[in-house]
Design a protein around this motif. Structure first.
Motif, short mmCIF file in Angstrom:
data_model
loop_
_atom_site.label_atom_id
_atom_site.label_comp_id
_atom_site.label_asym_id
_atom_site.label_seq_id
_atom_site.Cartn_x
_atom_site.Cartn_y
_atom_site.Cartn_z
N GLY A 269 0.93 -1.20 -0.09
CA GLY A 269 0.03 0.06 0.03
C GLY A 269 0.68 1.24 0.03
N GLY A 270 0.18 2.33 -0.15
CA GLY A 270 0.99 3.63 -0.14
C GLY A 270 -0.21 4.70 0.37
N LYS A 271 0.28 5.78 0.88
CA LYS A 271 -0.43 6.97 1.23
C LYS A 271 0.55 8.12 1.07
N SER A 272 0.64 8.36 -0.40
CA SER A 272 1.86 9.25 -0.87
C SER A 272 1.85 10.78 -0.56
N PRO A 273 2.89 11.33 -0.03
CA PRO A 273 2.61 12.55 -0.19
C PRO A 273 3.31 13.53 -1.04
N ASN A 274 2.55 14.57 -1.58
CA ASN A 274 2.90 15.33 -2.76
C ASN A 274 3.09 16.96 -2.04
N ILE A 275 4.08 17.29 -1.92
CA ILE A 275 4.54 18.48 -1.33
C ILE A 275 4.71 19.54 -2.33
N VAL A 276 4.00 20.72 -2.03
CA VAL A 276 4.10 21.93 -2.86
C VAL A 276 4.76 23.14 -2.12
N PHE A 277 5.85 23.54 -2.45
CA PHE A 277 6.70 24.77 -1.80
C PHE A 277 6.15 25.90 -2.52
N ALA A 278 6.01 27.10 -1.82
CA ALA A 278 5.71 28.16 -2.24
C ALA A 278 6.58 28.97 -3.49
N ASN A 312 1.38 26.94 3.46
CA ASN A 312 0.17 28.00 3.69
C ASN A 312 0.29 29.14 3.12
N SER A 313 1.11 29.84 2.65
CA SER A 313 1.25 31.21 2.13
C SER A 313 0.64 31.10 0.66
N ILE A 314 0.50 29.86 0.18
CA ILE A 314 0.01 29.72 -1.42
C ILE A 314 -1.22 28.96 -1.36
N ARG A 315 -1.51 28.33 0.05
CA ARG A 315 -2.49 27.23 -0.32
C ARG A 315 -3.91 27.64 -0.55
N GLU A 316 -4.57 28.62 -0.25
CA GLU A 316 -5.86 29.19 -0.69
C GLU A 316 -5.92 29.28 -2.11
N GLU A 317 -4.98 29.78 -2.63
CA GLU A 317 -4.85 29.99 -4.06
C GLU A 317 -4.79 28.64 -4.62
N PHE A 318 -3.81 27.92 -4.24
CA PHE A 318 -3.30 26.56 -5.05
C PHE A 318 -4.67 25.57 -4.75
N VAL A 319 -5.38 25.54 -3.78
CA VAL A 319 -6.53 24.53 -3.47
C VAL A 319 -7.67 24.99 -4.41
N GLU A 320 -7.89 26.49 -4.75
CA GLU A 320 -8.69 26.81 -5.74
C GLU A 320 -8.38 26.41 -7.29
#
Length: 502
Positions: A269-278, A312-320
């Motif tokens: 199995g897997g629960k893979s993290p995908n990390i997005v830096f600003a 978090n500094s880009i989180r809101e825009e990125f999720v949209e």
């Protein structure tokens, strides 16, 4: 038959295709010894496609005997490498000729979009060719000895290999398993998932047409607790290769210990993290990749990027942006080449996914989109792409493998926090990171507890690099020359030499 087909073409082909339903044992297609069968169902329509031979311990015993006899005769294990190469390349040619049919079988069997299945066929064919071409390019070793001895290190096949493959990429996972095992000279018994046996049985017909010796490749359809267990407990199976859940992987290791200490290679199995830096480049392109990383193949992917960690500094825009891309990835008819997502493989998995979604809501995650069943085809099992924001590492949807189109979004403020969240998992199959800072890329890549790290991409790679995980994601490696090593045994030959006359 390999011309590009449209929706109507695929529907017409689906009406014409014929299914092989019998096991392939000893170079013959046969019913199960007990006469039992099981239904394989098209999850996009609920239609029963066929009833397949349901093999059990008695059938496994016969298949193992044929495999062992073939190995001992040397029909394949001692066949000249160049000849093994020719036969495997012939199989790849036949797969190429029938790739549309093979893709269709996987689409009908497990509900994946036919465009995705065609991509799988390219990967499967490439895998068989890669391993075929490797056969006469793998060398032994000569040890650095003095003049009094000659030390040789030889590579020999293990013997009988049982490959148990999953339903999410039926033929591609099959190729990843059988390609190196056959190339190394082993006899192989394939146990396809009971949810997707059709392409494996069609492959057996192509193996027969290619002219492989009797007993070298066999297909044993059936259930894990019958056919799979029998192979795992067999005293005459030398190696067990498995892709599937961590729970089943643990059970197979126990069976190996209870029998003959056979080698067990696991991709679990897997629960893979995908990390997005600003500091990542082109936020919209990254968001598109992040959405595809979880919604491709309906999220039924072992390396799905199911945990999205966003600064978090880009989180809101990125999720949209992710939500906007998710809207374009809705499920549709798997036979339509324009469908991004298809059906969930069966009712059990369908209900499991919806249960996880309900649990996410109950535990306080913010459901941003999806979360419900949809019906592009009446009677089918479809789930909309689903995104949860505000997920914490204490929530079930943030820790357990869902194996469906459900994305859990976490926020972080620092690199250390991102690493802590990423590594706080029982799994370690894959990880991704998006950044333009090369120093950060190198630091984070090294510290991620994962068998593979994708930098500024998701799921990149080809046959030249190994695929596999760490921790409870398993221990084996598919693809590359490293997989060939797993299916061969080292033998030391130490030759004493007479001293030179003086």
């Amino acid at each position: 038959m390999n011309a590009k087909l449209n929706h109507a073409d695929w529907k017409a082909l689906a009406g014409e295709v014929r299914f092989e339903t019998r096991a392939f044992i000893g170079n013959r297609f046969v019913d199960a010894a007990a006469g039992e069968t099981f239904a394989t169902i098209n999850p996009a329509t609920g239609e029963t496609l066929a009833r397949i031979a349901s093999c059990d311990a008695a059938d496994a015993e016969v298949a193992v005997r044929h495999a062992r006899d073939a190995y001992e005769r040397g029909d394949w294990s001692r066949l000249a490498p160049g000849r093994r190469k020719q036969l495997m390349l012939r199989l790849a040619e036949l797969m190429e000729q029938h790739k549309n049919e093979l893709a269709l079988l996987d689409t009908l069997d497990m509900g994946k979009p036919v465009t995705s299945s065609l991509g799988d066929m390219a990967g499967a064919i490439g895998c068989i060719r890669y391993n075929a071409e490797s056969i006469d390019k793998v060398y032994g070793e000569v040890a650095p000895t003095g003049e009094e001895a000659l030390g040789l290190v030889l590579r020999e096949p293990l013997g009988v290999v049982a490959s148990i493959v999953p339903w999410n990429f039926p033929l591609m996972m099959t190729a990843w398993k059988i390609g190196p095992a056959l190339a190394a000279g082993n006899s192989v018994i394939l146990k396809p998932s009971e949810k997707s046996p059709l392409s494996a049985l069609r492959l057996a017909q192509l193996v027969q047409e290619a002219g492989f010796p009797e007993g070298v490749f066999q297909v044993l359809p059936g259930f894990g607790h019958t056919a799979g267990k029998a192979l795992a407990l067999s005293m005459d199976v030398d190696c067990l290769s498995f892709t599937g859940s961590t729970g089943v992987g643990k059970q197979l290791m126990q069976y190996a210990g209870q029998s003959n200490l056979k080698r067990v290679y696991l991709e679990c199995g897997g629960k893979s993290p995908n990390i997005v830096f600003a500091d990542c480049k082109d936020l919209d392109a990254v968001a598109s990749n992040a959405a595809a990383a979880i919604f491709h193949n309906q999220g039924e992917v072992c390396i799905a990027g199911s945990r999205l960690l966003v600064e978090n500094s880009i989180r809101e825009e990125f999720v949209e942006r992710v939500l906007a891309h998710a809207e374009t990835m809705q499920p549709g008819d798997p036979l339509n080449p324009d469908s991004f997502m298809g059906a969930i493989v069966d009712e059990t998995q369908y209900k499991r996914i919806l249960d996880y979604i309900r649990q996410g809501v109950e535990e306080g995650a913010h459901l941003r989109t999806g979360g419900e069943a949809v019906s592009p085809i009446e009677g089918g099992l479809f789930v909309a792409p689903t995104v949860f924001d505000g997920v914490t590492d204490q929530m079930t949807i943030g820790r357990e493998e869902i194996f469906g189109p459900v994305l859990a979004v976490f926020g972080f403020d620092t690199e250390e926090e991102a690493l802590r969240l990423a590594n706080d998992s029982d799994y370690g199959l894959a990880a991704g990171l998006w950044s333009q800072d090369i120093d950060r890329i190198m630091r984070v890549s090294r510290r991620l507890q994962s068998g593979q790290v994708f930098v500024n991409n998701w799921a990149g790679g080809d046959m030249t690099v190994p695929f596999g995980g760490v921790k409870q994601s398993g221990n084996g490696r598919d693809k590359s020359h490293h997989s060939l090593e797993e299916y061969s045994e080292l033998k030391t030959v130490w030759m004493a030499l007479s001293p030179a006359s003086r």
